[in-house]
Design a protein around this motif. Structure first.
Motif, PDB file in Angstrom:
ATOM      1  N   ALA A 124       0.836  -1.209   0.000  1.00  0.00           N
ATOM      2  CA  ALA A 124       0.000   0.000   0.000  1.00  0.00           C
ATOM      3  C   ALA A 124       0.867   1.254   0.000  1.00  0.00           C
ATOM      4  N   ILE A 125       1.996   1.186   0.684  1.00  0.00           N
ATOM      5  CA  ILE A 125       2.931   2.319   0.715  1.00  0.00           C
ATOM      6  C   ILE A 125       3.437   2.576  -0.709  1.00  0.00           C
ATOM      7  N   ALA A 126       3.800   1.482  -1.394  1.00  0.00           N
ATOM      8  CA  ALA A 126       4.319   1.596  -2.767  1.00  0.00           C
ATOM      9  C   ALA A 126       3.277   2.224  -3.679  1.00  0.00           C
ATOM     10  N   GLU A 127       2.033   1.810  -3.504  1.00  0.00           N
ATOM     11  CA  GLU A 127       0.937   2.365  -4.313  1.00  0.00           C
ATOM     12  C   GLU A 127       0.803   3.866  -4.061  1.00  0.00           C
ATOM     13  N   GLY A 128       0.868   4.256  -2.787  1.00  0.00           N
ATOM     14  CA  GLY A 128       0.782   5.675  -2.419  1.00  0.00           C
ATOM     15  C   GLY A 128       1.929   6.471  -3.031  1.00  0.00           C
ATOM     16  N   ILE A 129       3.136   5.916  -2.982  1.00  0.00           N
ATOM     17  CA  ILE A 129       4.308   6.622  -3.521  1.00  0.00           C
ATOM     18  C   ILE A 129       4.164   6.810  -5.030  1.00  0.00           C
ATOM     19  N   ALA A 130       3.743   5.737  -5.717  1.00  0.00           N
ATOM     20  CA  ALA A 130       3.585   5.820  -7.177  1.00  0.00           C
ATOM     21  C   ALA A 130       2.559   6.902  -7.534  1.00  0.00           C
ATOM     22  N   PHE A 179       8.610  -2.921  -5.667  1.00  0.00           N
ATOM     23  CA  PHE A 179       8.195  -1.676  -6.307  1.00  0.00           C
ATOM     24  C   PHE A 179       7.909  -1.845  -7.800  1.00  0.00           C
ATOM     25  N   GLY A 180       8.373  -2.970  -8.362  1.00  0.00           N
ATOM     26  CA  GLY A 180       8.036  -3.283  -9.749  1.00  0.00           C
ATOM     27  C   GLY A 180       6.528  -3.461  -9.908  1.00  0.00           C
ATOM     28  N   ARG A 181       5.869  -3.849  -8.836  1.00  0.00           N
ATOM     29  CA  ARG A 181       4.414  -4.043  -8.864  1.00  0.00           C
ATOM     30  C   ARG A 181       3.659  -2.749  -9.135  1.00  0.00           C
ATOM     31  N   GLY A 209      25.526  -1.599   8.124  1.00  0.00           N
ATOM     32  CA  GLY A 209      25.494  -2.046   6.723  1.00  0.00           C
ATOM     33  C   GLY A 209      24.121  -1.860   6.127  1.00  0.00           C
ATOM     34  N   SER A 210      23.984  -0.822   5.310  1.00  0.00           N
ATOM     35  CA  SER A 210      22.693  -0.502   4.697  1.00  0.00           C
ATOM     36  C   SER A 210      22.858  -0.367   3.188  1.00  0.00           C
ATOM     37  N   MET A 211      21.739  -0.246   2.492  1.00  0.00           N
ATOM     38  CA  MET A 211      21.759   0.030   1.051  1.00  0.00           C
ATOM     39  C   MET A 211      20.796   1.184   0.804  1.00  0.00           C
ATOM     40  N   ARG A 212      21.240   2.122  -0.046  1.00  0.00           N
ATOM     41  CA  ARG A 212      20.348   3.198  -0.478  1.00  0.00           C
ATOM     42  C   ARG A 212      19.872   2.865  -1.892  1.00  0.00           C
ATOM     43  N   TYR A 213      18.567   2.832  -2.062  1.00  0.00           N
ATOM     44  CA  TYR A 213      17.954   2.504  -3.360  1.00  0.00           C
ATOM     45  C   TYR A 213      17.314   3.759  -3.914  1.00  0.00           C
ATOM     46  N   THR A 214      17.610   4.072  -5.168  1.00  0.00           N
ATOM     47  CA  THR A 214      16.896   5.162  -5.833  1.00  0.00           C
ATOM     48  C   THR A 214      16.078   4.530  -6.946  1.00  0.00           C
ATOM     49  N   LEU A 215      14.791   4.850  -6.992  1.00  0.00           N
ATOM     50  CA  LEU A 215      13.891   4.255  -7.974  1.00  0.00           C
ATOM     51  C   LEU A 215      13.158   5.341  -8.741  1.00  0.00           C
ATOM     52  N   CYS A 216      12.654   4.959  -9.882  1.00  0.00           N
ATOM     53  CA  CYS A 216      11.889   5.881 -10.702  1.00  0.00           C
ATOM     54  C   CYS A 216      10.992   5.030 -11.606  1.00  0.00           C
ATOM     55  N   ARG A 217      10.041   5.659 -12.280  1.00  0.00           N
ATOM     56  CA  ARG A 217       9.165   4.870 -13.145  1.00  0.00           C
ATOM     57  C   ARG A 217      10.001   4.178 -14.210  1.00  0.00           C
ATOM     58  N   LYS A 218       9.620   2.956 -14.553  1.00  0.00           N
ATOM     59  CA  LYS A 218      10.397   2.147 -15.493  1.00  0.00           C
ATOM     60  C   LYS A 218      10.652   2.880 -16.799  1.00  0.00           C
ATOM     61  N   GLY A 219      11.915   2.913 -17.207  1.00  0.00           N
ATOM     62  CA  GLY A 219      12.287   3.464 -18.499  1.00  0.00           C
ATOM     63  C   GLY A 219      12.453   4.977 -18.542  1.00  0.00           C
ATOM     64  N   GLU A 256      10.802  -4.827  14.798  1.00  0.00           N
ATOM     65  CA  GLU A 256      10.550  -3.645  13.960  1.00  0.00           C
ATOM     66  C   GLU A 256      10.990  -3.848  12.518  1.00  0.00           C
ATOM     67  N   HIS A 257      11.888  -4.802  12.294  1.00  0.00           N
ATOM     68  CA  HIS A 257      12.366  -5.062  10.937  1.00  0.00           C
ATOM     69  C   HIS A 257      11.555  -6.187  10.294  1.00  0.00           C
ATOM     70  N   THR A 258      10.410  -5.805   9.748  1.00  0.00           N
ATOM     71  CA  THR A 258       9.572  -6.784   9.059  1.00  0.00           C
ATOM     72  C   THR A 258      10.310  -7.365   7.858  1.00  0.00           C
ATOM     73  N   PHE A 259      11.107  -6.499   7.197  1.00  0.00           N
ATOM     74  CA  PHE A 259      11.842  -6.917   5.988  1.00  0.00           C
ATOM     75  C   PHE A 259      13.323  -6.609   6.107  1.00  0.00           C
ATOM     76  N   LEU A 260      14.146  -7.405   5.438  1.00  0.00           N
ATOM     77  CA  LEU A 260      15.524  -7.017   5.146  1.00  0.00           C
ATOM     78  C   LEU A 260      15.626  -7.078   3.629  1.00  0.00           C
ATOM     79  N   PHE A 261      15.891  -5.927   3.020  1.00  0.00           N
ATOM     80  CA  PHE A 261      15.818  -5.822   1.559  1.00  0.00           C
ATOM     81  C   PHE A 261      17.128  -6.120   0.853  1.00  0.00           C
ATOM     82  N   SER A 262      16.974  -6.399  -0.448  1.00  0.00           N
ATOM     83  CA  SER A 262      18.087  -6.489  -1.387  1.00  0.00           C
ATOM     84  C   SER A 262      17.613  -5.782  -2.657  1.00  0.00           C
ATOM     85  N   VAL A 263      18.494  -5.570  -3.616  1.00  0.00           N
ATOM     86  CA  VAL A 263      18.030  -4.972  -4.880  1.00  0.00           C
ATOM     87  C   VAL A 263      17.039  -5.929  -5.546  1.00  0.00           C
ATOM     88  N   HIS A 264      17.310  -7.233  -5.410  1.00  0.00           N
ATOM     89  CA  HIS A 264      16.371  -8.225  -5.947  1.00  0.00           C
ATOM     90  C   HIS A 264      14.951  -7.981  -5.427  1.00  0.00           C
TER      91      HIS A 264
END
Ligand code: TMP
Ligand code: ZN
Length: 423
Positions: free
Chosen positions: A196-202, A247-249, A265-275, A233-241
């Motif tokens: 739902a968060i992803a939907e809101g962000i999109a 968020f591809g959804r 040890g963290s990862m910063r992800y930057t995303l944008c609409r595909k293409g 508190e950590h429901t998820f541990l993410f990877s780029v995969h």
């Protein structure tokens, strides 16, 4: 406070064994180890509190379809983030510098137009957004904890008290227009309803807008056996995969992946609409590292479980040995992560005399589940122990620079990252 534990989908029974569903894609997930009943990572309490302590069955799992690492069940958010939430991010100087760098990079690379608008989810006390406020950039923090939101407002950071949702996104867009950037730090991994968060962000982002967020990184957890990243508190541990899967959804893709030192040890992800923007080389590099690590293979997690057991046995063995020699051990930093270490290893007041922590709201309390007293730094400095067990290893550099007098007096550090060692 409620004591309900919930798992998103009701477990369905297949051949007598419970199947739990992926929070992202609904596939049956595969639990690979159990920590047993664990207290809340941040559940510090008064020593005279006799109420039964809240516990939940902590069991990490991996989705064979979308690869997302997740907890099978988690306490309700109201249980964890309430008006008295003890965590203020603005306390460490180095973290302040880190968030300034994050803000600067988004400003430099992604908000080129006139009158840009930046939204931060889980903006805490404004440690990141205060930079945008200082630059005169239009911004809005969305923060569910009223007391930390108030601290942000006091610094001139515009903040609304809310849980982010598609409704919140629509309201923000209606009032302020679409966002050039949505940011978050150590927030996404906390939210079971991330779809739902992803939907809101999109919905909130401009066509060329970016989502930039960072969280503890699964790759580091696997490489360094930092199983203490696993707590309520950590429901998820993410990877780029998995970030690409999640968020591809909603039509977003990772265009940049940048490893960070923060939180061990963290990862910063930057995303944008595909293409819309080029996928940078860092993405392929991190994906290759993840394939080499086997983030999508179940055998990886069986190895990880065995590595956790070995690390636990080594740490407990070391603590028992120094204790038998009559030496004192004090914990350094009453972190949420250390709740997993202490409860999984069975470390109590018999092995660790007290834990020193600079956070006033933790002092005078006892650690969750393990009931080791938390005391101010003055108690550590007044009579140095022979050993300090570095629970706040994510702040190792800052702490070791600050504690030269402890080592000069003959004090030694005990660490367990990436392996159990006396430094
Ligand atoms: P964190 O891992 O969530 O950043 O929490 C770090 C904890 O360690 C927090 O409770 C504050 C404490 N701490 C100290 O007591 N002394 C220090 O020098 C630092 C950096 C942190
Ligand atoms: Zn899945």
């Amino acid at each position: 406070m409620t004591t309900a534990t919930h798992s998103t989908a009701a477990p369905s029974s297949t051949s007598g064994k419970e199947t739990h569903r992926c929070l992202i894609c609904g596939e049956g997930i595969r639990p690979f180890m159990t920590f047993g009943p664990m207290p809340l990572g941040n559940g510090f309490r008064r020593p005279d509190d006799t109420r039964p302590e809240y516990r939940f069955e902590m069991e990490p799992a991996v989705c064979p379809k979308c690869t997302t690492f997740q907890l099978v069940r988690q306490p309700s958010p109201e249980q964890m983030f309430h008006g008295e939430y003890a965590f203020f991010s603005g306390t460490s100087k180095r973290m302040g510098e880190h968030f300034r760098g994050f803000a600067e990079s988004v400003r430099r690379d992604f908000i080129a137009g006139t009158d840009p608008f930046v939204v931060e989810l889980g903006s805490n006390d404004g440690i990141m957004l205060r930079n945008f406020a200082g630059w005169g950039v239009r911004h809005l923090g969305v923060e569910p904890s009223a007391n930390v939101a108030e601290a942000a407002r006091a610094q001139g950071v515009r903040t609304m008290v809310a849980f982010f949702s598609p409704d919140t996104a629509r309201a923000i867009r209606g009032e302020h227009g679409p966002a050039d950037a949505v940011m978050a730090a150590n927030v996404m991994c906390h939210i079971p309803t991330i779809n739902a968060i992803a939907e809101g962000i999109a919905h909130l982002l401009k066509p060329e807008g970016v989502l930039a967020f960072e969280d503890p990184y699964l790759g580091d957890v696997l490489e360094q056996t930092t199983y203490d990243q696993i707590y309520d508190e950590h429901t998820f541990l993410f990877s780029v995969h998995s970030v690409n899967a999640i968020f591809g959804r909603v039509g977003l893709e990772v265009i940049r992946a940048e490893p960070q030192w923060t939180h061990g040890g963290s990862m910063r992800y930057t995303l944008c609409r595909k293409g819309v923007r080029p996928v940078e080389r860092s993405v392929a590099e991190v994906l290759a590292r993840e394939r080499a690590l086997g983030v999508a293979d179940m055998a990886t997690y069986d190895r990880f479980r065995r590595a956790c057991e070995a690390q636990r046995d080594a740490l407990v063995g070391l603590l028992r040995k120094v204790k038998a020699e009559g030496k004192r051990v004090v914990g350094y930093g009453a972190t949420s992560k250390s709740t997993t270490i202490m409860n999984y290893c069975g470390i109590g007041p018999d092995l660790v005399e007290f834990v020193t922590d600079t956070t006033p709201t933790k002092q005078g309390k006892v650690t969750p589940g393990s009931h080791v007293p938390v005391r101010p730094h003055a108690d550590f400095a007044a009579r140095y122990p022979e050993y300090a067990l570095l629970f706040a290893y994510n702040h190792a550099q800052e702490i070791m620079e600050k504690e030269k007098a402890f080592t000069a007096a003959g004090g030694r550090w005990i660490t367990y990252v990436p392996e159990v060692k006396v430094l």
